[in-house]
Write an enzyme that holds these catalytic residues in place. Structure first.
Site, mmCIF file in Angstrom:
data_model
loop_
_atom_site.group_PDB
_atom_site.id
_atom_site.type_symbol
_atom_site.label_atom_id
_atom_site.label_comp_id
_atom_site.label_asym_id
_atom_site.label_seq_id
_atom_site.Cartn_x
_atom_site.Cartn_y
_atom_site.Cartn_z
ATOM 1 N N LYS A 67 0.813 -1.198 0.000
ATOM 2 C CA LYS A 67 0.000 0.000 0.000
ATOM 3 C C LYS A 67 0.853 1.257 0.000
ATOM 4 O O LYS A 67 0.394 2.339 -0.351
ATOM 5 C CB LYS A 67 -0.890 0.022 1.256
ATOM 6 C CG LYS A 67 -1.839 -1.125 1.366
ATOM 7 C CD LYS A 67 -2.605 -1.037 2.682
ATOM 8 C CE LYS A 67 -3.391 -2.303 2.938
ATOM 9 N NZ LYS A 67 -3.987 -2.283 4.283
ATOM 10 N N GLY A 68 2.095 1.139 0.434
ATOM 11 C CA GLY A 68 2.921 2.312 0.722
ATOM 12 C C GLY A 68 3.054 3.320 -0.401
ATOM 13 O O GLY A 68 3.190 4.513 -0.156
ATOM 14 N N GLU A 123 7.951 2.579 -6.095
ATOM 15 C CA GLU A 123 8.087 2.089 -4.722
ATOM 16 C C GLU A 123 8.151 3.251 -3.734
ATOM 17 O O GLU A 123 8.649 4.330 -4.065
ATOM 18 C CB GLU A 123 9.364 1.254 -4.592
ATOM 19 C CG GLU A 123 9.130 -0.218 -4.375
ATOM 20 C CD GLU A 123 8.534 -0.595 -3.023
ATOM 21 O OE1 GLU A 123 7.702 0.164 -2.471
ATOM 22 O OE2 GLU A 123 8.890 -1.657 -2.521
ATOM 23 N N ASP A 127 14.701 -0.065 1.910
ATOM 24 C CA ASP A 127 15.471 -0.191 3.147
ATOM 25 C C ASP A 127 16.570 -1.229 2.891
ATOM 26 O O ASP A 127 17.602 -0.912 2.325
ATOM 27 C CB ASP A 127 14.521 -0.585 4.279
ATOM 28 C CG ASP A 127 15.193 -0.623 5.640
ATOM 29 O OD1 ASP A 127 16.340 -0.184 5.761
ATOM 30 O OD2 ASP A 127 14.561 -1.112 6.596
ATOM 31 N N LYS A 155 16.932 4.472 2.106
ATOM 32 C CA LYS A 155 17.626 4.646 3.387
ATOM 33 C C LYS A 155 19.114 4.441 3.195
ATOM 34 O O LYS A 155 19.563 3.414 2.685
ATOM 35 C CB LYS A 155 17.074 3.661 4.414
ATOM 36 C CG LYS A 155 15.714 4.066 4.911
ATOM 37 C CD LYS A 155 15.337 3.250 6.122
ATOM 38 C CE LYS A 155 13.933 3.601 6.561
ATOM 39 N NZ LYS A 155 13.466 2.671 7.609
ATOM 40 N N VAL A 177 10.487 5.895 9.272
ATOM 41 C CA VAL A 177 9.703 7.080 8.918
ATOM 42 C C VAL A 177 8.250 6.705 8.612
ATOM 43 O O VAL A 177 7.951 5.547 8.303
ATOM 44 C CB VAL A 177 10.302 7.821 7.697
ATOM 45 C CG1 VAL A 177 11.634 8.466 8.048
ATOM 46 C CG2 VAL A 177 10.448 6.892 6.488
ATOM 47 N N ASP A 183 3.424 3.637 6.729
ATOM 48 C CA ASP A 183 2.649 3.372 7.934
ATOM 49 C C ASP A 183 3.463 2.733 9.048
ATOM 50 O O ASP A 183 4.555 2.228 8.846
ATOM 51 C CB ASP A 183 1.507 2.413 7.606
ATOM 52 C CG ASP A 183 2.020 0.983 7.364
ATOM 53 O OD1 ASP A 183 2.995 0.827 6.600
ATOM 54 O OD2 ASP A 183 1.473 0.045 7.960
HETATM 55 P P1 IMP Z 1 13.121 -3.620 2.409
HETATM 56 O O1 IMP Z 1 12.725 -4.930 1.814
HETATM 57 O O2 IMP Z 1 13.957 -3.798 3.653
HETATM 58 O O3 IMP Z 1 13.802 -2.720 1.405
HETATM 59 O O4 IMP Z 1 11.808 -2.920 2.933
HETATM 60 C C1 IMP Z 1 10.958 -2.305 2.052
HETATM 61 C C2 IMP Z 1 9.562 -2.210 2.597
HETATM 62 O O5 IMP Z 1 9.528 -2.155 4.025
HETATM 63 C C3 IMP Z 1 8.948 -0.910 2.106
HETATM 64 O O6 IMP Z 1 8.289 -1.088 0.864
HETATM 65 C C4 IMP Z 1 8.021 -0.547 3.229
HETATM 66 O O7 IMP Z 1 6.783 -1.174 3.038
HETATM 67 C C5 IMP Z 1 8.685 -1.107 4.460
HETATM 68 N N1 IMP Z 1 9.512 -0.089 5.129
HETATM 69 C C6 IMP Z 1 10.858 -0.026 5.192
HETATM 70 N N2 IMP Z 1 11.273 1.024 5.904
HETATM 71 C C7 IMP Z 1 10.160 1.676 6.293
HETATM 72 C C8 IMP Z 1 9.931 2.881 7.067
HETATM 73 O O8 IMP Z 1 10.838 3.581 7.545
HETATM 74 N N3 IMP Z 1 8.628 3.227 7.253
HETATM 75 C C9 IMP Z 1 7.581 2.498 6.762
HETATM 76 N N4 IMP Z 1 7.754 1.380 6.027
HETATM 77 C C10 IMP Z 1 9.032 0.967 5.804
HETATM 78 MG MG MG Z 2 6.328 -0.834 0.204
#
Ligand code: IMP
Ligand code: MG
Length: 202
Positions: A67-68, A123, A127, A155, A177, A183
């Site tokens: 949803k982000g 996206e 992270d 990030k 954040v 969320d």
């Molecule tokens: P990754 O797989 O670690 O890159 O995480 C990506 C997903 O985690 C993003 O699409 C978000 O849905 C969630 N996410 C990562 N960091 C944050 C944050 O700081 N706030 C909210 N959602 C986050």
């Molecule tokens: Mg996301």
């Protein structure tokens, strides 16, 4: 580490704690503004212009990751002055609420065929990069003509996998954040700015 093109670093987060967090009952959990609504809109206009130039003559299919990315997709799509289509995927990642495991479950798949399409994944935030890495492999298997990524936020220093991010809005510090689609336990998505999260870990 991701190749950051069109990226703008956010080195000194603001200290405005009011913005629209003041209208939330639990505004205390809504921390400092990391990226203001004005800066978001200005950067999205730049991203839209870059995408418009790059995709002239080959209409992009924008794939939003729910949803982000819903709010970013809404604004970005309007900043692209080209014929384009939108579609959405919904994914949920296993793991804790604030940390992804990289194991992704597809909750809603795409409605359209990707074969020979110029696909641009939209996206919210990268992270560890594990979610996006999984998604890229999944989408490439469907034989698009091209596959690029537009991530609003990256990030700094957190990526555990090599990613080629064609468009990046802002590079931000590694703290959690909220707002502008992002969320904690489904809350705060409706904030107009990106804020630090000062609440308890869910
Ligand atoms: P990754 O797989 O670690 O890159 O995480 C990506 C997903 O985690 C993003 O699409 C978000 O849905 C969630 N996410 C990562 N960091 C944050 C944050 O700081 N706030 C909210 N959602 C986050
Ligand atoms: Mg996301």
């Amino acid at each position: 580490m991701a190749a950051l093109r069109y990226s703008r670093d956010v080195t000194s987060p603001g200290i405005d704690r009011t913005s629209d967090g003041a209208r939330l009952e639990d505004g205390d959990d809504v921390g400092a503004v990391i990226v203001s609504a004005e800066d978001l809109q200005a950067r999205i206009a730049e991203l839209g212009a870059a995408i418009t130039a790059d995709y002239a003559g080959r209409p992009p299919l924008l794939v939003g990751v729910l949803k982000g990315a819903f709010m970013f997709m809404s604004d970005l799509s309007r900043a692209i002055a080209l014929p384009s289509e939108v579609d959405f995927m919904a994914i949920s990642s296993y793991g804790s609420a604030t940390r992804t495991s990289g194991v992704v479950r597809i909750v809603k798949d795409l409605d359209v065929d990707l074969v020979d399409r110029d696909v641009l994944v939209v996206e919210d935030i990268v992270d560890s990069g594990l979610t996006l890495s999984y998604l890229q492999r999944y989408l490439l298997a469907r034989r698009p003509a091209s596959l690029e990524v537009c991530a609003l936020l990256v990030k700094e220093g957190q990526q555990r996998t090599a990613l080629d991010l064609r468009y990046v809005g802002f590079t931000i510090p590694a703290d959690f954040v909220i707002g502008y689609g992002l969320d904690v336990a489904e809350r705060y998505r409706n904030l107009a700015a990106i804020h630090a999260y000062d609440g308890p870990t869910p």
